[in-house]
Write a protein that holds these residues in place. Structure first.
Motif, PDB file in Angstrom:
ATOM      1  N   GLY A  58       0.818  -1.197   0.000  1.00 41.70           N
ATOM      2  CA  GLY A  58       0.000   0.000   0.000  1.00 41.70           C
ATOM      3  C   GLY A  58       0.858   1.255   0.000  1.00 41.70           C
ATOM      4  O   GLY A  58       2.015   1.228  -0.439  1.00 41.70           O
ATOM      5  N   TYR A  59       0.284   2.320   0.539  1.00 42.76           N
ATOM      6  CA  TYR A  59       0.919   3.626   0.442  1.00 42.76           C
ATOM      7  C   TYR A  59       0.672   4.435   1.713  1.00 42.76           C
ATOM      8  O   TYR A  59      -0.256   4.153   2.468  1.00 42.76           O
ATOM      9  CB  TYR A  59       0.356   4.410  -0.755  1.00 42.76           C
ATOM     10  CG  TYR A  59       0.593   3.709  -2.075  1.00 42.76           C
ATOM     11  CD1 TYR A  59       1.721   3.982  -2.842  1.00 42.76           C
ATOM     12  CD2 TYR A  59      -0.305   2.740  -2.530  1.00 42.76           C
ATOM     13  CE1 TYR A  59       1.946   3.320  -4.041  1.00 42.76           C
ATOM     14  CE2 TYR A  59      -0.087   2.078  -3.727  1.00 42.76           C
ATOM     15  CZ  TYR A  59       1.041   2.372  -4.474  1.00 42.76           C
ATOM     16  OH  TYR A  59       1.277   1.709  -5.656  1.00 42.76           O
ATOM     17  N   LYS A  60       1.494   5.434   1.910  1.00 42.73           N
ATOM     18  CA  LYS A  60       1.241   6.442   2.931  1.00 42.73           C
ATOM     19  C   LYS A  60       1.162   7.796   2.243  1.00 42.73           C
ATOM     20  O   LYS A  60       1.868   8.041   1.260  1.00 42.73           O
ATOM     21  CB  LYS A  60       2.336   6.441   3.993  1.00 42.73           C
ATOM     22  CG  LYS A  60       3.736   6.739   3.506  1.00 42.73           C
ATOM     23  CD  LYS A  60       4.645   7.204   4.625  1.00 42.73           C
ATOM     24  CE  LYS A  60       4.227   8.580   5.125  1.00 42.73           C
ATOM     25  NZ  LYS A  60       5.148   9.122   6.147  1.00 42.73           N
ATOM     26  N   VAL A  61       0.286   8.628   2.743  1.00 43.79           N
ATOM     27  CA  VAL A  61       0.146   9.991   2.226  1.00 43.79           C
ATOM     28  C   VAL A  61       0.642  10.953   3.289  1.00 43.79           C
ATOM     29  O   VAL A  61       0.296  10.826   4.469  1.00 43.79           O
ATOM     30  CB  VAL A  61      -1.307  10.318   1.846  1.00 43.79           C
ATOM     31  CG1 VAL A  61      -1.383  11.691   1.184  1.00 43.79           C
ATOM     32  CG2 VAL A  61      -1.879   9.248   0.909  1.00 43.79           C
ATOM     33  N   SER A  62       1.484  11.872   2.878  1.00 37.83           N
ATOM     34  CA  SER A  62       2.073  12.855   3.793  1.00 37.83           C
ATOM     35  C   SER A  62       1.720  14.271   3.347  1.00 37.83           C
ATOM     36  O   SER A  62       1.259  14.493   2.224  1.00 37.83           O
ATOM     37  CB  SER A  62       3.597  12.702   3.834  1.00 37.83           C
ATOM     38  OG  SER A  62       3.976  11.468   4.370  1.00 37.83           O
ATOM     39  N   LEU A  63       1.993  15.202   4.236  1.00 34.16           N
ATOM     40  CA  LEU A  63       1.731  16.634   3.999  1.00 34.16           C
ATOM     41  C   LEU A  63       0.259  16.858   3.660  1.00 34.16           C
ATOM     42  O   LEU A  63      -0.095  17.408   2.620  1.00 34.16           O
ATOM     43  CB  LEU A  63       2.643  17.192   2.894  1.00 34.16           C
ATOM     44  CG  LEU A  63       4.149  16.974   3.065  1.00 34.16           C
ATOM     45  CD1 LEU A  63       4.935  17.823   2.067  1.00 34.16           C
ATOM     46  CD2 LEU A  63       4.611  17.248   4.477  1.00 34.16           C
ATOM     47  N   THR A  64      -0.594  16.430   4.574  1.00 30.09           N
ATOM     48  CA  THR A  64      -2.036  16.526   4.368  1.00 30.09           C
ATOM     49  C   THR A  64      -2.676  17.618   5.220  1.00 30.09           C
ATOM     50  O   THR A  64      -3.902  17.703   5.293  1.00 30.09           O
ATOM     51  CB  THR A  64      -2.707  15.178   4.680  1.00 30.09           C
ATOM     52  OG1 THR A  64      -2.286  14.730   5.969  1.00 30.09           O
ATOM     53  CG2 THR A  64      -2.340  14.137   3.629  1.00 30.09           C
ATOM     54  N   VAL A 232      -3.859   2.140   2.784  1.00 32.95           N
ATOM     55  CA  VAL A 232      -3.380   3.520   2.681  1.00 32.95           C
ATOM     56  C   VAL A 232      -3.444   4.179   4.050  1.00 32.95           C
ATOM     57  O   VAL A 232      -4.520   4.273   4.654  1.00 32.95           O
ATOM     58  CB  VAL A 232      -4.222   4.343   1.679  1.00 32.95           C
ATOM     59  CG1 VAL A 232      -3.761   5.791   1.663  1.00 32.95           C
ATOM     60  CG2 VAL A 232      -4.134   3.740   0.285  1.00 32.95           C
ATOM     61  N   SER A 233      -2.295   4.601   4.538  1.00 33.78           N
ATOM     62  CA  SER A 233      -2.227   5.440   5.735  1.00 33.78           C
ATOM     63  C   SER A 233      -2.421   6.874   5.257  1.00 33.78           C
ATOM     64  O   SER A 233      -1.578   7.426   4.543  1.00 33.78           O
ATOM     65  CB  SER A 233      -0.867   5.245   6.412  1.00 33.78           C
ATOM     66  OG  SER A 233      -0.825   5.888   7.654  1.00 33.78           O
ATOM     67  N   SER A 234      -3.554   7.477   5.619  1.00 32.56           N
ATOM     68  CA  SER A 234      -4.066   8.610   4.851  1.00 32.56           C
ATOM     69  C   SER A 234      -3.621   9.992   5.311  1.00 32.56           C
ATOM     70  O   SER A 234      -3.920  10.988   4.646  1.00 32.56           O
ATOM     71  CB  SER A 234      -5.595   8.556   4.826  1.00 32.56           C
ATOM     72  OG  SER A 234      -6.134   8.568   6.134  1.00 32.56           O
ATOM     73  N   GLY A 235      -2.899  10.097   6.427  1.00 33.26           N
ATOM     74  CA  GLY A 235      -2.437  11.411   6.873  1.00 33.26           C
ATOM     75  C   GLY A 235      -2.691  11.607   8.356  1.00 33.26           C
ATOM     76  O   GLY A 235      -3.696  11.133   8.903  1.00 33.26           O
ATOM     77  N   THR A 236      -1.793  12.327   8.997  1.00 28.57           N
ATOM     78  CA  THR A 236      -1.826  12.424  10.449  1.00 28.57           C
ATOM     79  C   THR A 236      -2.818  13.459  10.961  1.00 28.57           C
ATOM     80  O   THR A 236      -2.987  14.528  10.377  1.00 28.57           O
ATOM     81  CB  THR A 236      -0.424  12.721  11.001  1.00 28.57           C
ATOM     82  OG1 THR A 236      -0.470  12.742  12.431  1.00 28.57           O
ATOM     83  CG2 THR A 236       0.126  14.045  10.499  1.00 28.57           C
ATOM     84  N   PHE A 237      -3.464  13.107  12.085  1.00 24.19           N
ATOM     85  CA  PHE A 237      -4.355  14.028  12.785  1.00 24.19           C
ATOM     86  C   PHE A 237      -3.569  15.066  13.578  1.00 24.19           C
ATOM     87  O   PHE A 237      -4.117  16.099  13.973  1.00 24.19           O
ATOM     88  CB  PHE A 237      -5.226  13.273  13.802  1.00 24.19           C
ATOM     89  CG  PHE A 237      -6.271  12.355  13.261  1.00 24.19           C
ATOM     90  CD1 PHE A 237      -6.212  11.826  11.974  1.00 24.19           C
ATOM     91  CD2 PHE A 237      -7.338  11.979  14.071  1.00 24.19           C
ATOM     92  CE1 PHE A 237      -7.179  10.949  11.518  1.00 24.19           C
ATOM     93  CE2 PHE A 237      -8.314  11.100  13.620  1.00 24.19           C
ATOM     94  CZ  PHE A 237      -8.232  10.588  12.347  1.00 24.19           C
ATOM     95  N   VAL A 238      -2.298  14.764  13.913  1.00 28.93           N
ATOM     96  CA  VAL A 238      -1.524  15.571  14.865  1.00 28.93           C
ATOM     97  C   VAL A 238      -0.114  15.819  14.332  1.00 28.93           C
ATOM     98  O   VAL A 238       0.390  15.059  13.506  1.00 28.93           O
ATOM     99  CB  VAL A 238      -1.418  14.869  16.239  1.00 28.93           C
ATOM    100  CG1 VAL A 238      -2.794  14.600  16.822  1.00 28.93           C
ATOM    101  CG2 VAL A 238      -0.613  13.581  16.139  1.00 28.93           C
ATOM    102  N   LEU A 239       0.530  16.868  14.830  1.00 25.43           N
ATOM    103  CA  LEU A 239       1.949  17.062  14.560  1.00 25.43           C
ATOM    104  C   LEU A 239       2.697  16.012  15.374  1.00 25.43           C
ATOM    105  O   LEU A 239       2.554  15.934  16.597  1.00 25.43           O
ATOM    106  CB  LEU A 239       2.383  18.466  14.978  1.00 25.43           C
ATOM    107  CG  LEU A 239       3.755  18.917  14.472  1.00 25.43           C
ATOM    108  CD1 LEU A 239       3.763  19.012  12.949  1.00 25.43           C
ATOM    109  CD2 LEU A 239       4.128  20.254  15.089  1.00 25.43           C
ATOM    110  N   PRO A 240       3.489  15.159  14.733  1.00 27.37           N
ATOM    111  CA  PRO A 240       3.973  13.946  15.412  1.00 27.37           C
ATOM    112  C   PRO A 240       5.110  14.183  16.394  1.00 27.37           C
ATOM    113  O   PRO A 240       6.068  14.900  16.094  1.00 27.37           O
ATOM    114  CB  PRO A 240       4.450  13.072  14.249  1.00 27.37           C
ATOM    115  CG  PRO A 240       4.825  14.045  13.181  1.00 27.37           C
ATOM    116  CD  PRO A 240       3.849  15.178  13.305  1.00 27.37           C
TER     117      PRO A 240
END
Length: 266
Positions: A58-64, A232-240
């Motif tokens: 699958g994929y990860k999406v960043s900068l969301t 798909v890891s779709s984007g973070t809810f928080v600043l990690p």
């Protein structure tokens, strides 16, 4: 986008692969002129993925979010291909030494129930996926990468892909009454019993399904398809925050449940 990889791009992919295998981190300043633009970065990523000789799970999406896009001087998201064995069902245990310089993010993880198409509407994607609570552990092959790694190097490095831990998967259209409802879930990130961060799904492009739709369209533009069974890891809810040893847990509302991760020293 041309698919012909230059000699320099091939060399960068090989250096990233060596760092991936050995955990000997690269200096980002040695690569500032090696990856000319985003198209070159995706060619490097594709070459790196090929070197791994593993199934793409699958994929990860960043900068969301607006915040992370500003940090990396970007105006759109970006994606990274993730090998299948880097998606872990919760509860999971991870050795800190498996990773180099990881963070921890709270995400929704979608799985395609059938192939996803660039023509799919948000409603189509709502019907064609499952969804699960997730903890993503972004990681990089570059030293001191967060938040200073140039965007093109982020892309080249598989969008700083590490591991994705996902909880119970449910049909998206059964769990959520509408497309808009997918933006509503809230989450609390907990480490060793203490709340670290709280966030909401609307941080992800206003609705995580929009992140998934962006990815499907981006892949299609590159001649690729997000196929049935891929996640798909779709984007973070928080600043990690940085990932540290101990017990991590993300508690979601809206019927999503929780996802747990133990991080050991060795």
């Amino acid at each position: 986008m041309t698919t012909t990889t230059t000699e320099t791009e091939t060399q960068v992919a090989q250096q990233l692969f060596t760092a991936y295998q050995t955990h000997h981190a690269l200096k980002m300043t040695d690569f500032t002129s090696s990856v000319a633009d985003e198209d070159a970065a995706y060619r490097v990523q594709a070459a790196l993925t090929a070197l791994k000789q593993e199934t793409v799970g699958g994929y990860k999406v960043s900068l969301t979010s607006a915040e992370t896009q500003k940090m990396f001087d970007a105006h759109t998201p970006l994606y990274g291909a993730q090998v299948a064995d880097h998606f872990l069902a919760a509860p999971a245990t991870v050795r800190r030494g498996q990773l180099m310089d990881p963070l921890v993010e709270v995400e929704l993880v979608f799985k395609a129930r059938e192939d996803l198409l660039a023509t799919d509407s948000l409603t189509d994607l709502w019907h064609k996926t499952t969804v699960a609570p997730g903890l993503e552990l972004p990681d990089s092959r570059f030293t001191d990468w967060f938040p200073d790694l140039p965007k093109n190097l982020v892309v080249a490095d598989a969008a700083v892909g590490g591991l994705v831990v996902y909880g119970t998967e449910q049909a998206t259209d059964k769990l959520f009454a509408s497309v808009d409802a997918v933006a509503a879930p809230k989450c609390t990130l907990v480490h060793d019993g203490k709340t670290v961060k709280t966030g909401q799904a609307s941080e992800v492009l206003g609705n995580p399904l929009k992140s998934l739709q962006w990815l499907v369209g981006k892949l299609a533009a590159q001649g690729k398809t997000l196929t049935a069974g891929q996640r798909v890891s779709s984007g973070t809810f928080v600043l990690p925050p940085h990932l540290t040893v101990g017990h991590w847990r993300a508690d979601f509302d809206a019927g999503l449940g929780q996802v747990a991760l133990n991080v050991t020293e060795s």
